[in-house]
Write a protein that holds these residues in place. Structure first.
Motif, PDB file in Angstrom:
ATOM      1  N   VAL A   1       0.843  -1.208   0.000  1.00 44.75           N
ATOM      2  CA  VAL A   1       0.000   0.000   0.000  1.00 44.75           C
ATOM      3  C   VAL A   1       0.871   1.248   0.000  1.00 44.75           C
ATOM      4  CG1 VAL A   1      -1.780   1.275   1.219  1.00 44.75           C
ATOM      5  CG2 VAL A   1      -1.876  -1.207   1.163  1.00 44.75           C
ATOM      6  N   TRP A   2       1.843   1.302   0.924  1.00 48.13           N
ATOM      7  CA  TRP A   2       2.702   2.490   0.975  1.00 48.13           C
ATOM      8  C   TRP A   2       3.501   2.626  -0.314  1.00 48.13           C
ATOM      9  CZ3 TRP A   2       3.500   6.941   3.477  1.00 48.13           C
ATOM     10  CH2 TRP A   2       4.682   7.622   3.201  1.00 48.13           C
TER      11      TRP A   2
ATOM     12  N   SER B   1       2.972   1.728  -3.235  1.00 46.82           N
ATOM     13  CA  SER B   1       2.226   2.089  -4.446  1.00 46.82           C
ATOM     14  C   SER B   1       2.199   3.604  -4.636  1.00 46.82           C
ATOM     15  CB  SER B   1       0.789   1.583  -4.345  1.00 46.82           C
ATOM     16  OG  SER B   1       0.058   2.377  -3.416  1.00 46.82           O
ATOM     17  N   GLY B   2       2.522   4.334  -3.558  1.00 52.11           N
ATOM     18  CA  GLY B   2       2.484   5.798  -3.630  1.00 52.11           C
ATOM     19  C   GLY B   2       1.116   6.367  -3.290  1.00 52.11           C
ATOM     20  N   ASP B   3       0.138   5.487  -3.115  1.00 51.01           N
ATOM     21  CA  ASP B   3      -1.233   5.958  -2.877  1.00 51.01           C
ATOM     22  C   ASP B   3      -1.346   6.760  -1.583  1.00 51.01           C
ATOM     23  OD1 ASP B   3      -4.186   5.947  -3.266  1.00 51.01           O
ATOM     24  OD2 ASP B   3      -4.107   4.766  -1.434  1.00 51.01           O
TER      25      ASP B   3
ATOM     26  N   PRO C   1      -1.446   3.553   6.164  1.00 51.37           N
ATOM     27  CA  PRO C   1      -2.744   3.598   5.460  1.00 51.37           C
ATOM     28  C   PRO C   1      -3.904   3.228   6.378  1.00 51.37           C
ATOM     29  CG  PRO C   1      -1.402   1.733   4.718  1.00 51.37           C
ATOM     30  CD  PRO C   1      -0.528   2.577   5.582  1.00 51.37           C
TER      31      PRO C   1
ATOM     32  N   ASP D   1      -5.204  -3.559   3.659  1.00 47.10           N
ATOM     33  CA  ASP D   1      -4.696  -3.305   2.307  1.00 47.10           C
ATOM     34  C   ASP D   1      -5.806  -2.821   1.374  1.00 47.10           C
ATOM     35  OD1 ASP D   1      -6.203  -5.575   2.127  1.00 47.10           O
ATOM     36  OD2 ASP D   1      -4.788  -6.688   0.888  1.00 47.10           O
TER      37      ASP D   1
ATOM     38  N   ARG E   1      -6.880  -0.045   0.418  1.00 45.94           N
ATOM     39  CA  ARG E   1      -6.642   1.066  -0.506  1.00 45.94           C
ATOM     40  C   ARG E   1      -6.253   0.574  -1.895  1.00 45.94           C
ATOM     41  NH1 ARG E   1      -8.688   5.619   0.256  1.00 45.94           N
ATOM     42  NH2 ARG E   1      -7.197   6.442  -1.242  1.00 45.94           N
ATOM     43  N   LEU E   2      -5.665  -0.605  -1.936  1.00 48.45           N
ATOM     44  CA  LEU E   2      -5.207  -1.107  -3.235  1.00 48.45           C
ATOM     45  C   LEU E   2      -6.160  -2.126  -3.844  1.00 48.45           C
ATOM     46  CD1 LEU E   2      -1.345  -1.489  -2.941  1.00 48.45           C
ATOM     47  CD2 LEU E   2      -2.691   0.409  -3.812  1.00 48.45           C
TER      48      LEU E   2
ATOM     49  N   ARG F   1     -11.980   0.188  -2.382  1.00 49.21           N
ATOM     50  CA  ARG F   1     -11.580   1.595  -2.411  1.00 49.21           C
ATOM     51  C   ARG F   1     -12.775   2.538  -2.427  1.00 49.21           C
ATOM     52  NH1 ARG F   1      -6.330   3.804  -3.602  1.00 49.21           N
ATOM     53  NH2 ARG F   1      -6.484   5.935  -4.302  1.00 49.21           N
TER      54      ARG F   1
ATOM     55  N   PHE G   1      -3.855   3.955  -9.054  1.00 49.18           N
ATOM     56  CA  PHE G   1      -3.084   3.213  -8.050  1.00 49.18           C
ATOM     57  C   PHE G   1      -3.601   1.776  -7.930  1.00 49.18           C
ATOM     58  CE2 PHE G   1      -2.335   7.568  -6.640  1.00 49.18           C
ATOM     59  CZ  PHE G   1      -0.959   7.544  -6.532  1.00 49.18           C
TER      60      PHE G   1
END
Lengths: 542, 178
Positions: A181-182, A184-186, B38, B107, B109-110, B115, B134
């Motif tokens: 997650v980190w 990825s740059g998101d 995150p 996880d 966010r990905l 999302r 992303f």
């Protein structure tokens, strides 16, 4: 190897002195200005979660009075340590209070509070002798100032532990970022969401010839690897200089993107720079400070002292410092005053050092403590946040209504600018105190109008300053919003003419605020205040 | 003795963050040095229920709770839920309290379906989260969706992948704190 690493480690005494001044100076400010405003959340609604489950059954519910007074006292001790007065006792006292309150409650959950806890525990372990540095006589009962340079480095395992603890923290922060997650740059993309930050990242992307979101991926990897490397820089002295050139920039970057983590960046920049600066800098500064030391020695008066003089100075110091504490407008100020007086007197119990310096130092710290309350918004924030919570809970616990009203009154009393008159007025109306409510609304409007007049003057002085223009727009928006509230209130109490008058003023401020915002935007197209002011104006639209 | 203190302090600083990675509670990041994590961006849904006498009535207390505690609950901080339960359950001996506490996955966010949820406002047949570069860097959003959700419906995939229940909904929290 182990012994040499831990017990043979020394740092220049001036480095330790710089660390003392920076860490405890920032800590005093932090406690007096930031922490104190959080005190009312402690014990709110009778809920408390300690940091460790086993402690929950043992710990009583904290109260704002005890927590607030504790933080102010810890700030007093920190400021005293920064000035080099009764350092060992002050550091231990500040550490006990800070760590104790942190452990007592999870309400302040920023990770840097945990870092400060660890640092204070390590700093409290440093022996008193090691703290005596550039002006050891000033620090209390150490050797004469002129021997500090030849007395060698400060040596103790706790000094090494400062470096190792910071290294461990950096490595863990890097490990925490070693995930998809980190990387990825998101997350960085989300954190830099303001228009200014997006423009900055776009500029970097263009300069590096990157496409799409690559700049965020690159930055994410750089931060992760840099943080792990930072740990290495701290544990190996030969790499300090590389660390000095690299590590502080992480924290500068955090401040540039405007991420709100209180004073953490400032603590870290100070720690990084002071701990990693080359020794030569401290040696050169030490030589340059010889003249200052001699002057300080003369100014601070003779070392020899009669017991009567010491006691007299102690009483003056304790009285002055306690007076500063008594001026603070917080709940628990009486307990704080007594504690400050006792801690101050204790610094004069033993002979030695320069009592005149110690006395002046206590007076200065007392004055700073009072100034932190009288010349900042901290007391206003303390009471307004408290009152807001009480008001919310009063919906189901009517007994809290009187407390909420009293707390809003206190909030309005401790500031001369726009405050919480409308919130107070609405509670008074609910209680049937119409006349008092209307005069409270009037006072609220008067304060907003005074602030608007100041904003207009500032724009007149600096017509091309974008922030001044945004201030003006903000003041008009606030007044439009207040007049909207007033219009509703006047209708509620059956005063149609006053309601119509309020509606007119609301429309005028809405119009002027919209114009002012346009002018401000013309000067600064990516200012983050625009959205907030726009929303306030929209909510007050006639 | 000094060496014991050194080793103990080092063990503390290594052990506390390590315990985070070894535990099954990713939402409580205290002591783990997870700045800019995150997980801080995840907002959990919390509803507390008065389950006294077998009913299930939503409590107003959450809305009236101090914002700090509410925020911590909405970040999945279980000790805070326990603290509230301790205080609330102590007010009467026969009380029962349950909680509906669900969060997105760490996880999430990905994961396109997590999302932005299962919604498809642009009506392209793919949940909107896949339009984010992303999540799905290429142009074939449908392929990204299929890779994550297979043949399941968007709603079923969302429920399965994106809703993490931290406390069983039928557990009486008063039983644990009395």
């Amino acid at each position: 190897m182990w012994d040499r690493y831990w017990h043979g480690f020394g740092i220049h005494r001036l480095r330790l002195a710089a660390l003392r001044v920076a860490v405890f100076g920032v800590l005093a400010y932090d406690l007096w200005i930031n922490f104190i405003t959080h005190a009312p959340r402690y014990g709110a609604g009778g809920v408390n979660a300690t940091q460790f489950a086993w402690l929950d059954a043992l710990a009583p519910i904290p109260t704002p009075g005890i927590v607030g007074a504790g933080w102010l006292l810890a700030g007093f001790l920190a400021a005293r340590a920064a000035l080099g007065i009764a350092v060992k006792a002050s550091v231990v006292g500040a550490a006990l209070i800070y760590v104790g309150i942190y452990t007592w409650n999870q309400a302040d959950s920023y990770q840097h509070h945990y870092l400060i806890c660890l640092l204070l525990i390590v700093l409290a372990a440093i022996p008193g002798d090691a703290w005596r540095a550039m002006a050891p006589a000033v620090a209390g009962d150490g050797p004469p100032a002129d021997v500090s340079r030849t007395s060698g480095d400060a040596r103790h395992w706790s000094l090494r532990m400062i470096y190792v603890s910071i290294a461990i923290m950096y490595v863990w922060t890097g490990i925490a970022k070693a995930n998809a997650v980190w990387l990825s740059g998101d997350t960085l993309y989300q954190l830099t969401a303001s228009p200014e930050n997006r423009a900055m990242m776009q500029g970097i992307s263009t300069a590096l010839g990157l496409e799409g979101t690559q700049v965020y991926v690159l930055a994410a990897w750089a931060v992760m690897l840099g943080e792990i490397a930072a740990g290495l820089f701290f544990v190996w002295r030969r790499l300090w200089i590389i660390g000095l050139l690299v590590v502080p920039w992480f924290h500068v970057g955090v401040e540039v993107i405007g991420f709100e983590i209180e004073l953490f960046s400032y603590y870290m920049i100070a720690l990084d720079v002071i701990l990693l600066l080359p020794r030569r800098i401290y040696e050169a500064a030490d030589r340059g400070l010889d003249a200052v030391r001699a002057k300080l020695q003369r100014l601070a008066g003779p070392r020899a002292e009669a017991p009567g003089l010491r006691i007299a100075l102690g009483l003056v110091a304790a009285g002055g410092a306690a007076m500063g504490a008594a001026w603070t407008p917080y709940v628990g100020a009486i307990g704080l005053t007594v504690a400050v007086a006792l801690f101050s007197l204790a610094a004069f119990v033993r002979p030695g050092g320069l009592p005149l310096w110690r006395a002046l130092g206590h007076l200065a710290v007392g004055a700073l403590l009072a100034t932190s309350a009288l010349a900042t918004d901290a007391p206003f924030d303390y009471y307004r946040l408290w009152a807001g919570d009480l008001k919310k809970r009063a919906a189901s616990e009517p007994a809290l209504m009187a407390e909420a009203i009293a707390t809003y009154r206190a909030a309005n009393r401790v500031t001369t600018g726009p405050a919480r008159h409308f919130a107070l007025g609405k509670l008074l109306l609910r209680e049937g105190k119409t006349d008092e409510a209307l005069s409270t609304f009037a006072e609220g409007i008067a304060r907003h109008e005074a602030a608007l007049a100041e904003a207009k003057t500032a724009v007149y002085r600096e017509p091309t300053h974008a922030e001044r223009r945004f201030d003006l727009a903000e003041r008009h928006a606030a007044l439009a919003s207040r007049f909207k509230d007033l219009e509703g209130v006047m209708r509620q109490v059956g005063r149609g003419a006053e309601a119509a008058e309020a509606a007119k003023k609301r429309a005028a401020h809405f119009r002027d605020g919209t114009d002012a915002l346009k002018e401000a935007s013309a000067l600064d197209r990516v200012n983050s205040r625009w959205g907030v002011i726009r929303r306030t104006l929209s909510s007050a639209q006639p | 003795m000094k060496n014991v203190a050194i080793v103990a302090f080092l063990a503390l600083q290594i052990g506390l963050p390590l315990s985070y990675y070894l535990s099954d509670t990713p939402y409580d990041e205290r002591f783990a040095w997870r700045m800019f994590s995150p997980i801080r961006l995840i907002k959990c849904d919390v509803t507390l229920f008065d389950a006294t006498g077998g009913g299930k009535r939503p409590l107003r207390d959450l809305a009236e709770m101090h914002v700090v505690w509410r925020n911590l609950m909405e970040r999945g901080r279980l000790p805070v839920v326990d603290a509230f339960a301790r205080q609330w359950c102590a007010e009467a001996p026969d009380r029962a309290l349950t909680v509906d506490l669900t969060c997105g996955p760490p996880d999430g966010r990905l994961v396109g379906i997590c999302r932005r949820g299962p919604g498809d406002r642009d009506r392209d047949g793919v949940p909107d989260g896949y339009a984010d570069p992303f999540v799905c860097p290429g142009d074939d959003l449908a392929a990204c969706f299929k890779a994550e959700c297979g043949d399941r419906s968007a709603q079923a995939c969302y429920t399965e992948r994106c809703v993490v229940r931290l406390i069983p909904g039928d557990r009486d929290l008063c039983q644990g704190v009395r």
